[in-house]
Each structure stands twice: as C-alpha cells, then as structure tokens.
Write a protein that holds these residues in place. Structure first.
Motif, mmCIF file in Angstrom:
data_model
loop_
_atom_site.group_PDB
_atom_site.id
_atom_site.type_symbol
_atom_site.label_atom_id
_atom_site.label_comp_id
_atom_site.label_asym_id
_atom_site.label_seq_id
_atom_site.Cartn_x
_atom_site.Cartn_y
_atom_site.Cartn_z
ATOM 1 N N GLY A 271 1.090 -1.259 0.020
ATOM 2 C CA GLY A 271 0.378 -0.237 -0.273
ATOM 3 C C GLY A 271 0.850 1.278 0.050
ATOM 4 N N ILE A 272 2.008 1.027 0.714
ATOM 5 C CA ILE A 272 3.342 2.286 0.978
ATOM 6 C C ILE A 272 4.238 2.262 -0.651
ATOM 7 N N VAL A 273 3.845 1.341 -1.104
ATOM 8 C CA VAL A 273 4.333 1.891 -2.810
ATOM 9 C C VAL A 273 3.129 2.123 -3.568
ATOM 10 N N ALA A 274 2.620 1.530 -3.600
ATOM 11 C CA ALA A 274 0.885 2.607 -4.283
ATOM 12 C C ALA A 274 1.161 3.887 -3.691
ATOM 13 N N ALA A 275 0.777 3.891 -2.795
ATOM 14 C CA ALA A 275 0.893 5.535 -2.091
ATOM 15 C C ALA A 275 1.645 6.149 -2.974
ATOM 16 N N CYS A 276 3.042 5.643 -2.995
ATOM 17 C CA CYS A 276 4.234 6.448 -3.510
ATOM 18 C C CYS A 276 3.667 6.813 -5.405
ATOM 19 N N ILE A 293 12.602 4.874 -0.361
ATOM 20 C CA ILE A 293 11.674 3.911 0.360
ATOM 21 C C ILE A 293 11.144 3.215 -0.545
ATOM 22 N N VAL A 294 11.003 2.614 -1.779
ATOM 23 C CA VAL A 294 11.009 0.954 -1.259
ATOM 24 C C VAL A 294 11.972 0.382 -1.262
ATOM 25 N N ASP A 295 13.100 1.364 -1.890
ATOM 26 C CA ASP A 295 13.856 0.068 -1.493
ATOM 27 C C ASP A 295 14.763 0.117 0.304
ATOM 28 N N VAL A 296 13.854 0.826 1.396
ATOM 29 C CA VAL A 296 14.115 0.408 2.509
ATOM 30 C C VAL A 296 12.854 -0.507 2.461
ATOM 31 N N LEU A 297 11.781 -0.588 2.171
ATOM 32 C CA LEU A 297 10.734 -2.285 2.181
ATOM 33 C C LEU A 297 12.048 -3.310 2.345
ATOM 34 N N ARG A 298 11.967 -3.111 1.270
ATOM 35 C CA ARG A 298 12.695 -4.314 0.302
ATOM 36 C C ARG A 298 14.200 -4.465 1.274
ATOM 37 N N ARG A 299 14.954 -3.822 2.873
ATOM 38 C CA ARG A 299 15.711 -4.066 2.993
ATOM 39 C C ARG A 299 15.450 -5.024 4.523
ATOM 40 N N PHE A 300 13.793 -5.191 5.200
ATOM 41 C CA PHE A 300 13.062 -5.612 5.662
ATOM 42 C C PHE A 300 12.176 -6.799 5.045
ATOM 43 N N ASP A 346 -8.068 15.275 -4.458
ATOM 44 C CA ASP A 346 -8.492 14.460 -5.907
ATOM 45 C C ASP A 346 -7.918 13.507 -6.250
ATOM 46 N N VAL A 347 -7.699 12.266 -5.301
ATOM 47 C CA VAL A 347 -7.245 11.164 -5.870
ATOM 48 C C VAL A 347 -8.488 10.671 -6.444
ATOM 49 N N THR A 348 -7.530 10.057 -7.851
ATOM 50 C CA THR A 348 -9.380 9.122 -7.639
ATOM 51 C C THR A 348 -9.412 8.147 -7.945
ATOM 52 N N PHE A 349 -10.169 7.397 -8.378
ATOM 53 C CA PHE A 349 -10.624 5.420 -8.555
ATOM 54 C C PHE A 349 -9.760 4.886 -9.660
ATOM 55 N N ASP A 350 -9.692 6.050 -10.784
ATOM 56 C CA ASP A 350 -8.392 6.289 -11.717
ATOM 57 C C ASP A 350 -7.004 5.894 -11.142
ATOM 58 N N ASP A 351 -6.351 6.964 -10.761
ATOM 59 C CA ASP A 351 -5.575 6.943 -9.866
ATOM 60 C C ASP A 351 -4.814 5.873 -9.191
ATOM 61 N N ILE A 352 -5.965 5.581 -8.500
ATOM 62 C CA ILE A 352 -5.821 3.886 -7.447
ATOM 63 C C ILE A 352 -5.363 3.336 -8.251
ATOM 64 N N ARG A 353 -6.493 2.957 -9.541
ATOM 65 C CA ARG A 353 -6.602 1.388 -10.095
ATOM 66 C C ARG A 353 -4.975 1.675 -10.949
ATOM 67 N N GLU A 354 -4.178 2.307 -11.363
ATOM 68 C CA GLU A 354 -3.760 2.642 -12.096
ATOM 69 C C GLU A 354 -1.314 1.927 -10.706
ATOM 70 N N ALA A 355 -2.344 2.845 -10.153
ATOM 71 C CA ALA A 355 -1.091 2.236 -8.733
ATOM 72 C C ALA A 355 -1.610 0.740 -8.181
ATOM 73 N N ILE A 356 -1.951 0.718 -8.388
ATOM 74 C CA ILE A 356 -2.435 -1.691 -8.217
ATOM 75 C C ILE A 356 -1.887 -1.968 -9.677
ATOM 76 N N ASN A 357 -2.262 -1.397 -10.522
ATOM 77 C CA ASN A 357 -1.808 -2.121 -11.822
ATOM 78 C C ASN A 357 -0.312 -1.328 -11.844
ATOM 79 N N ALA A 358 0.769 -1.733 -11.473
ATOM 80 C CA ALA A 358 1.461 -0.797 -11.637
ATOM 81 C C ALA A 358 2.615 -1.896 -10.479
ATOM 82 N N LEU A 359 1.386 -2.315 -9.984
ATOM 83 C CA LEU A 359 2.461 -2.813 -8.062
ATOM 84 C C LEU A 359 2.584 -4.054 -8.918
#
Ligand code: NAD
Ligand code: ZN
Length: 359
Positions: A271-276, A293-300, A346-359
C-alpha cells in the motif's frame, strides 16, 4: 529501561521487564484481582513469568487463553472472556492485562472498556507491530463478518510494558511486518528516522532484540504516534488520518487475499508503494525518493510487488467497498517528500487503479 508518557498512562521500554509487572501495577495503585488475557501461542511462552510477578505483588490473576489468530478477535470471544471474568468474581476494582500481539491488545482492551463500564487496562505487547503501533492510541475493538474493527471503544491503557526480550521468539516474518508501520511513520513525519532505516537491515528478532538501537527505535515510534494521537484522540480532526498512509490500498490487498495471503504489515508495504506512485502524480514526490522508500521496504524483506497471478480485480472491489468516492474522488494520504504528508482530496479511483496495476 526508558519510559514515555502517553495519554493517561505510561509506556515502559526495556529488558527483563516481565518479572517487574506486579510492582509496576502496584505503583498504579491497582490491587486485588485481574484477568491475564493471552493467546494460545503467547500464554505458554510468557504467562508464567507475568503470573509469578503478579502473585508475589499480592495480586490474584485469572488466566484466560483464547486461540491465536485474527479469527479470535470477535464479539463472541469477548463475551466468553467477560463470562470467565464474572465467574472468577472480578469486579469494578479489578483490571485487565493483555499479553500478546495486536489481536490480544485490541480484544483485551475492548473487554476492559466494557467490563463494569470500564476498568483499567494494562498492555504487554509481544510483537513489534503491537509495540510501535497497536498498543498506542487507545483504539480497542473486535472484527465482524462485515469488516475489521467495526465494533470497539476508545480506552487508553493505564500502562504499557514493552519488554524487548519477548521479541526473541517472534517469527521473522512477524518481526519484519512491524517495520512496515515504522517505515510509514518515518515517511509521513520523521526524515531523520528514515535516514537511520536506510542504513539498517533486517537482522531478525533475536539479533535486533539484543541491540539498544531497537529500544531507541521503538521509543521514537511510540513518541511519534503518541504525538499524533494526542492532537486527535478520537480520530475526528484529521491528524490521525495521516497514520492511514499506505492503508487504503493495504487494507484492500489484505481483504483481497482473504487475510491469509499477506500479513497486515506486508499488505501495508504494498500500500505504501501504491501511495508513493499516487504521491508522484498528485503531490510531486520526486521519483528518487519513491525509489528510496521502496528500497528501505525491501531491506526488511517486505513485499513491494504483487505476485503476477494475484486477483487485482478483488483489490479494486475492496477499495470501492471500503471508501466513499464523492464525485469520483476520495481523501487519500500522500507524501510530497519524505518526512511530510497531507491529505489530498483530488485522488480518483483511476489513480488508485493505475497505482495497483503498477504493483
Ligand atoms: N488498535 C490499534 O490501533 C491497532 C493498530 C494496528 C493494528 N491493530 C490490530 O493488531 C492486530 C495485528 O497485530 P499483530 O500483528 O501483533 O498480530 P497477532 O496478535 O495476531 O500476533 C501475530 C502472531 O504472532 C504470535 N506471537 C505474538 N507474540 C509472539 C512472540 N513474542 N513470540 C512468538 N509468537 C508470538 C501470535 O500468537 C500470533 O500467532 C490486528 O488485529 C489489527 O487490527 C490495532
Ligand atoms: Zn497498520
């Protein structure tokens, strides 16, 4: 040992604290009977030490064990605990001790909030997540079939005892998920802590519990969350909302995985990656900061990509079910740069969908 004032109570952090539980409860002017509530894993590991300490300080503890796992965090189980307390003769002068992870902290706190309309609650968190997150802030509650934490009460613990020794038996995956909340705190409000985390790595519970650095890190996180909570104790003015960073998509991933595929902290990591991703688009987060941020998450050893075959549609459905989109938009916590966060509307559902698709 070090201690932090939080709400009405105090949080102690250190080693060898379990055997001092009785004395610490005495110091709060508690007396008589108490319920020592734990789960089936933790009870056999640590309850004896706590019980002995309580007995030698003159308390009369009643031990109540419930099955380990989130499935025990129900109204039905809370009623079973209350019945056991009534049968044991606990009254308005009695108190509750929750010994365990966030599940035990939440349900024991809820029982303390409703038993005789509220009796004192002492928490002894035994997971990293419970130490840095769930034991702070006074949110207690249980799950229902319709969702998590839908029934509950605000009830601040009178005392929290964080004994680092208990972390030694914590499975590594459980230990690492605590870091998702720690990294979240760093990203939304503590750039210095983020720098420290960049230099750290997952040493595992046994090694980390040996080091003083963990004690300082836990303290810093407790102070951080307490500060936010004190500005918005009842989650009404919006300050507490910042703590939801990474949680809109995180909760949806947890739900889409039937609460089995990912631990809470692992889903929050995703969720943090998507929020970024959303923060780059809507708040101008520089790309290299997202990568850090992604790098620090991976470290753990926290996940930063979804498995290819994960049912993404289920995540979209869960986001829609969970969040009210007004005019196609939703309030969403973003970070413009590491160490700060705000709520974007101003975050839309499409923004969220896009971020999830990029995960
Ligand atoms: N109240 C809040 O503000 C808040 C915040 C965040 C999370 N939560 C809640 O916290 C819960 C999650 O907490 P959790 O991750 O600690 O889960 P948990 O309490 O279910 O513990 C995870 C597992 O680790 C085991 N365990 C605990 N301590 C151990 C130890 N020292 N050694 C070996 N095994 C141990 C438990 O038996 C369990 O199997 C969820 O119910 C969530 O809703 C509440
Ligand atoms: Zn969380």
């Amino acid at each position: 040992m070090t201690s932090v004032r939080a709400g009405i109570g105090r949080i102690l952090i250190g080693k060898q604290l379990l055997p001092r539980t009785g004395k610490r409860c005495q110091a709060l002017a508690l007396s008589g009977q108490c319920a020592l509530i734990s789960d089936s894993n933790v009870m056999s590991l640590f309850a004896e030490r706590v019980k002995r300490s309580l007995l030698s300080a003159g308390f009369r503890p009643t031990l109540i064990t419930i099955p380990a796992g989130e499935k025990s965090k129900t109204l039905k189980q809370a009623a079973v605990i209350c019945d056991r307390m009534i049968a044991a003769g606990l009254d308005r002068q009695s108190f509750v001790i929750g010994l365990g992870g966030g599940m035990i902290g939440d349900i024991s706190g809820f029982v303390a909030a409703i038993y005789h309309r509220g009796i004192p609650h002492v928490q002894i968190p035994t997971t990293l997540l419970a130490m840095v997150d769930s034991s702070i802030g006074g949110k207690t509650g249980v799950d229902t079939r319709a969702g998590k934490n839908l029934i509950g009460a605000f009830h601040q613990p009178s005392l929290v005892i964080d004994d680092l020794d208990v972390l030694k038996t914590l499975p590594r995956r459980q230990f690492n998920q605590g870091f998702a909340e720690i990294i979240k705190h760093a990203v939304i409000g503590d750039v210095k802590m983020f720098e420290k985390l960049k230099a750290a790595h997952a040493s595992g519970p046994a090694a980390a519990a040996e080091t003083l650095a963990l004690q300082q890190l836990i303290r810093r996180n407790i102070e951080f969350k307490s500060r936010i909570v004190s500005k918005d104790e009842r989650d009404r003015t919006g300050e507490r909302t910042l703590l939801n960073f990474g949680h809109t998509v995180g909760h949806a991933i947890e739900c889409a995985g039937n609460y089995q595929k990912f631990l809470h902290g692992e889903a929050v990591s995703l969720g943090i990656v998507a929020a970024c991703t959303i923060s780059i688009k809507k708040a101008g987060l520089p790309r290299d900061q997202r990568d850090a941020i992604v790098d620090v998450l991976r470290r753990f050893d926290l996940p930063t990509r979804l498995p290819g075959n994960f049912p993404r549609n289920k995540i979209f459905d869960a986001v829609k079910f969970d969040k009210k989109f007004e005019g196609g938009k939703v309030r969403f916590v973003v970070t413009p740069r590491i160490g700060t966060a705000h709520v974007a509307d101003d975050v839309t559902f499409d923004d969220i969908r896009e971020a999830i698709n990029a995960l």
